[in-house]
Motif scaffolding. Structure first.
Motif, PDB file in Angstrom:
ATOM      1  N   LYS A 103       0.997   5.439   4.394  1.00  0.00           N
ATOM      2  CA  LYS A 103       2.317   4.846   4.633  1.00  0.00           C
ATOM      3  C   LYS A 103       3.135   5.705   5.595  1.00  0.00           C
ATOM      4  CE  LYS A 103       2.552   2.459   0.174  1.00  0.00           C
ATOM      5  NZ  LYS A 103       3.191   2.400  -1.154  1.00  0.00           N
ATOM      6  N   TYR A 104       3.057   7.014   5.392  1.00  0.00           N
ATOM      7  CA  TYR A 104       3.781   7.942   6.266  1.00  0.00           C
ATOM      8  C   TYR A 104       3.268   7.857   7.700  1.00  0.00           C
ATOM      9  CZ  TYR A 104       5.332  12.396   8.246  1.00  0.00           C
ATOM     10  OH  TYR A 104       5.870  13.364   9.057  1.00  0.00           O
ATOM     11  N   MET A 105       1.939   7.711   7.842  1.00  0.00           N
ATOM     12  CA  MET A 105       1.328   7.668   9.170  1.00  0.00           C
ATOM     13  C   MET A 105       1.360   6.270   9.773  1.00  0.00           C
ATOM     14  SD  MET A 105       0.402  10.806   9.791  1.00  0.00           S
ATOM     15  CE  MET A 105      -0.858  10.757  11.066  1.00  0.00           C
ATOM     16  N   GLY A 106       1.758   5.267   8.991  1.00  0.00           N
ATOM     17  CA  GLY A 106       1.835   3.896   9.503  1.00  0.00           C
ATOM     18  C   GLY A 106       0.483   3.256   9.719  1.00  0.00           C
ATOM     19  N   CYS A 107      -0.470   3.558   8.832  1.00  0.00           N
ATOM     20  CA  CYS A 107      -1.808   2.972   8.968  1.00  0.00           C
ATOM     21  C   CYS A 107      -2.229   2.339   7.651  1.00  0.00           C
ATOM     22  CB  CYS A 107      -2.819   4.039   9.400  1.00  0.00           C
ATOM     23  SG  CYS A 107      -3.060   5.364   8.201  1.00  0.00           S
ATOM     24  N   GLY A 108      -3.294   1.540   7.706  1.00  0.00           N
ATOM     25  CA  GLY A 108      -3.798   0.872   6.519  1.00  0.00           C
ATOM     26  C   GLY A 108      -4.535   1.825   5.596  1.00  0.00           C
ATOM     27  N   SER A 109      -4.757   1.369   4.354  1.00  0.00           N
ATOM     28  CA  SER A 109      -5.387   2.222   3.343  1.00  0.00           C
ATOM     29  C   SER A 109      -6.857   1.888   3.125  1.00  0.00           C
ATOM     30  CB  SER A 109      -4.628   2.088   2.022  1.00  0.00           C
ATOM     31  OG  SER A 109      -4.612   0.736   1.598  1.00  0.00           O
ATOM     32  N   GLU A 110      -7.439   1.096   4.030  1.00  0.00           N
ATOM     33  CA  GLU A 110      -8.805   0.628   3.803  1.00  0.00           C
ATOM     34  C   GLU A 110      -9.861   1.741   3.884  1.00  0.00           C
ATOM     35  OE1 GLU A 110      -7.601   0.176   8.077  1.00  0.00           O
ATOM     36  OE2 GLU A 110      -6.794  -0.564   6.161  1.00  0.00           O
ATOM     37  N   LYS A 111      -9.517   2.881   4.478  1.00  0.00           N
ATOM     38  CA  LYS A 111     -10.502   3.957   4.621  1.00  0.00           C
ATOM     39  C   LYS A 111     -10.426   4.988   3.502  1.00  0.00           C
ATOM     40  CE  LYS A 111     -10.887   3.777   9.679  1.00  0.00           C
ATOM     41  NZ  LYS A 111     -10.757   4.554  10.940  1.00  0.00           N
ATOM     42  N   ILE A 112      -9.482   4.808   2.570  1.00  0.00           N
ATOM     43  CA  ILE A 112      -9.269   5.840   1.556  1.00  0.00           C
ATOM     44  C   ILE A 112     -10.501   6.040   0.682  1.00  0.00           C
ATOM     45  CG2 ILE A 112      -7.976   6.469  -0.515  1.00  0.00           C
ATOM     46  CD1 ILE A 112      -5.506   5.241   0.740  1.00  0.00           C
ATOM     47  N   ALA A 113     -11.049   4.950   0.141  1.00  0.00           N
ATOM     48  CA  ALA A 113     -12.190   5.067  -0.777  1.00  0.00           C
ATOM     49  C   ALA A 113     -13.380   5.742  -0.098  1.00  0.00           C
ATOM     50  CB  ALA A 113     -12.583   3.690  -1.297  1.00  0.00           C
ATOM     51  N   GLY A 114     -13.670   5.338   1.129  1.00  0.00           N
ATOM     52  CA  GLY A 114     -14.787   5.933   1.858  1.00  0.00           C
ATOM     53  C   GLY A 114     -14.568   7.402   2.161  1.00  0.00           C
ATOM     54  N   THR A 115     -13.331   7.756   2.495  1.00  0.00           N
ATOM     55  CA  THR A 115     -13.020   9.155   2.815  1.00  0.00           C
ATOM     56  C   THR A 115     -13.122  10.027   1.571  1.00  0.00           C
ATOM     57  OG1 THR A 115     -11.535   8.424   4.585  1.00  0.00           O
ATOM     58  CG2 THR A 115     -11.312  10.697   3.847  1.00  0.00           C
ATOM     59  N   LEU A 116     -12.635   9.529   0.435  1.00  0.00           N
ATOM     60  CA  LEU A 116     -12.766  10.280  -0.819  1.00  0.00           C
ATOM     61  C   LEU A 116     -14.237  10.473  -1.177  1.00  0.00           C
ATOM     62  CD1 LEU A 116      -9.908   8.701  -2.972  1.00  0.00           C
ATOM     63  CD2 LEU A 116      -9.990  11.034  -2.053  1.00  0.00           C
ATOM     64  N   SER A 117     -15.040   9.439  -0.966  1.00  0.00           N
ATOM     65  CA  SER A 117     -16.472   9.552  -1.232  1.00  0.00           C
ATOM     66  C   SER A 117     -17.119  10.590  -0.323  1.00  0.00           C
ATOM     67  CB  SER A 117     -17.137   8.186  -1.036  1.00  0.00           C
ATOM     68  OG  SER A 117     -18.535   8.273  -1.231  1.00  0.00           O
ATOM     69  N   LEU A 118     -16.712  10.590   0.940  1.00  0.00           N
ATOM     70  CA  LEU A 118     -17.239  11.531   1.922  1.00  0.00           C
ATOM     71  C   LEU A 118     -16.999  12.977   1.497  1.00  0.00           C
ATOM     72  CD1 LEU A 118     -18.558  11.358   4.803  1.00  0.00           C
ATOM     73  CD2 LEU A 118     -16.255  11.654   5.724  1.00  0.00           C
ATOM     74  N   LEU A 119     -15.864  13.220   0.853  1.00  0.00           N
ATOM     75  CA  LEU A 119     -15.497  14.579   0.435  1.00  0.00           C
ATOM     76  C   LEU A 119     -15.828  14.854  -1.030  1.00  0.00           C
ATOM     77  CD1 LEU A 119     -14.207  16.693   2.348  1.00  0.00           C
ATOM     78  CD2 LEU A 119     -13.923  14.368   3.174  1.00  0.00           C
ATOM     79  N   GLY A 120     -16.595  13.974  -1.651  1.00  0.00           N
ATOM     80  CA  GLY A 120     -17.029  14.219  -3.017  1.00  0.00           C
ATOM     81  C   GLY A 120     -15.944  14.058  -4.055  1.00  0.00           C
ATOM     82  N   LEU A 121     -14.960  13.197  -3.795  1.00  0.00           N
ATOM     83  CA  LEU A 121     -13.837  13.018  -4.716  1.00  0.00           C
ATOM     84  C   LEU A 121     -13.751  11.601  -5.276  1.00  0.00           C
ATOM     85  CD1 LEU A 121     -11.069  14.958  -2.727  1.00  0.00           C
ATOM     86  CD2 LEU A 121     -12.243  15.733  -4.796  1.00  0.00           C
ATOM     87  N   SER A 122     -14.780  10.806  -5.088  1.00  0.00           N
ATOM     88  CA  SER A 122     -14.710   9.401  -5.493  1.00  0.00           C
ATOM     89  C   SER A 122     -14.684   9.232  -7.008  1.00  0.00           C
ATOM     90  CB  SER A 122     -15.879   8.610  -4.905  1.00  0.00           C
ATOM     91  OG  SER A 122     -17.114   9.191  -5.297  1.00  0.00           O
ATOM     92  N   GLU A 123     -15.118  10.256  -7.757  1.00  0.00           N
ATOM     93  CA  GLU A 123     -15.160  10.144  -9.222  1.00  0.00           C
ATOM     94  C   GLU A 123     -13.902  10.680  -9.883  1.00  0.00           C
ATOM     95  OE1 GLU A 123     -17.706   8.530 -10.629  1.00  0.00           O
ATOM     96  OE2 GLU A 123     -18.453   8.251  -8.570  1.00  0.00           O
ATOM     97  N   THR A 124     -12.893  11.066  -9.117  1.00  0.00           N
ATOM     98  CA  THR A 124     -11.690  11.655  -9.715  1.00  0.00           C
ATOM     99  C   THR A 124     -10.783  10.601 -10.330  1.00  0.00           C
ATOM    100  OG1 THR A 124     -10.593  11.628  -7.548  1.00  0.00           O
ATOM    101  CG2 THR A 124     -11.684  13.674  -8.208  1.00  0.00           C
ATOM    102  N   GLY A 125     -10.933   9.343  -9.923  1.00  0.00           N
ATOM    103  CA  GLY A 125     -10.188   8.246 -10.531  1.00  0.00           C
ATOM    104  C   GLY A 125      -8.692   8.469 -10.563  1.00  0.00           C
ATOM    105  N   SER A 126      -8.109   8.333 -11.760  1.00  0.00           N
ATOM    106  CA  SER A 126      -6.657   8.475 -11.910  1.00  0.00           C
ATOM    107  C   SER A 126      -6.240   9.897 -12.280  1.00  0.00           C
ATOM    108  CB  SER A 126      -6.152   7.496 -12.977  1.00  0.00           C
ATOM    109  OG  SER A 126      -6.767   7.760 -14.228  1.00  0.00           O
ATOM    110  N   LYS A 127      -7.173  10.825 -12.232  1.00  0.00           N
ATOM    111  CA  LYS A 127      -6.878  12.220 -12.584  1.00  0.00           C
ATOM    112  C   LYS A 127      -5.798  12.788 -11.677  1.00  0.00           C
ATOM    113  CE  LYS A 127      -9.263  16.685 -13.141  1.00  0.00           C
ATOM    114  NZ  LYS A 127     -10.575  17.359 -13.042  1.00  0.00           N
ATOM    115  N   ALA A 128      -4.763  13.368 -12.267  1.00  0.00           N
ATOM    116  CA  ALA A 128      -3.656  13.930 -11.485  1.00  0.00           C
ATOM    117  C   ALA A 128      -4.119  15.169 -10.723  1.00  0.00           C
ATOM    118  CB  ALA A 128      -2.492  14.291 -12.396  1.00  0.00           C
ATOM    119  N   VAL A 129      -3.589  15.345  -9.527  1.00  0.00           N
ATOM    120  CA  VAL A 129      -3.956  16.487  -8.696  1.00  0.00           C
ATOM    121  C   VAL A 129      -3.606  17.808  -9.375  1.00  0.00           C
ATOM    122  CG1 VAL A 129      -3.468  17.629  -6.489  1.00  0.00           C
ATOM    123  CG2 VAL A 129      -3.869  15.170  -6.550  1.00  0.00           C
TER     124      VAL A 129
END
Length: 246
Positions: A103-129
């Motif tokens: 939202k800050y960068m003014g772009c869509g969120s369609e790449k989020i899931a793939g990027t999280l998977s790329l960095l090994g974070l796809s299983e973090t789910g709703s876990k707070a940072v």
């Protein structure tokens, strides 16, 4: 020659103490540039000055051909970065943090899931940072830097907190992004072995002064290692500093 980063005669003092001393640097388009120096040598300070997070006293910075004169230059939307300790909304998940970044960068969120998977974070789910380890937070910082498909990555100690397997994974990921997307990468570190494995060009800073810019190919042609080159260079620099003080 086209450059993704051009720093010309940049200097900065704080309370009368010079922390950056007439630094010039050039990062070629499409290369991986390893920025090497001990902790406190000036690596992070230079990166902050590039973004005008810290305003230089003199000199100029050009990023992707744009001269940086203020903190909110539009060119920053074409750059991904990690500078110093990454900050997140600790009560939100990795996905939610990246949503806010989109939202800050003014772009869509369609790449989020793939990027999280790329960095090994796809299983973090709703876990707070707030419950993430240092290594997981660093992976999230890298995911945020990669998310918008930047033309240039500026990464301050990106392997900080990663375990050996994580370091290998990030190294290979950076190589792939550089090779397949032609992304220019400036990566700072004090770990010589890692920079030797990934960088095309090495810049060496010590006590706020740029001592050398040299290709890894030239270092290897000299029949030496980056560690030996670095230590010899620092030894010569210390002798010059001692001569100036005597």
């Amino acid at each position: 020659m086209t450059y993704s980063i051009e720093v010309r005669h940049l200097s900065k003092s704080i309370d009368g103490v010079p922390i950056l001393k007439d630094i010039s640097m050039k990062v070629k388009q499409g290369e991986i540039y390893g920025f090497l120096g001990a902790n406190g040598a000036g690596k992070t300070s230079l990166m902050k000055a590039m973004y005008h997070i810290m305003f230089p006293d003199s000199g100029t910075v050009c990023l992707l051909g744009e001269t940086i004169q203020k903190r909110n230059n539009p060119v920053f939307s074409r750059i991904g970065s990690i500078i110093e300790s990454p900050v997140f909304y600790s009560h939100l998940s990795a996905y939610e943090n990246l949503e806010l970044h989109c939202k800050y960068m003014g772009c869509g969120s369609e790449k989020i899931a793939g990027t999280l998977s790329l960095l090994g974070l796809s299983e973090t789910g709703s876990k707070a940072v707030s419950h993430f380890s240092l290594g997981m937070r660093q992976r999230l910082a890298l995911a945020r830097a990669f998310l918008t498909g930047p033309e240039l990555l500026i990464l301050d100690e990106p392997i900080n907190g990663l375990d050996p397997q994580g370091i290998i994974e990030v190294r290979e990921l950076l190589r792939r992004v550089n090779r397949e997307c032609h992304t220019s990468i400036l990566i700072s570190s004090h770990i010589l072995d890692e920079l030797a494995k990934i960088a095309d060009t090495i810049g060496i800073i010590d006590h706020g002064a740029m001592l050398a810019e040299i290709s890894m190919e030239d270092i290897r042609t000299q029949g030496t290692s980056l560690e030996t080159y670095y230590l010899n260079l620092l030894g010569g620099h210390e002798k010059i500093e001692d001569a100036h003080l005597s």
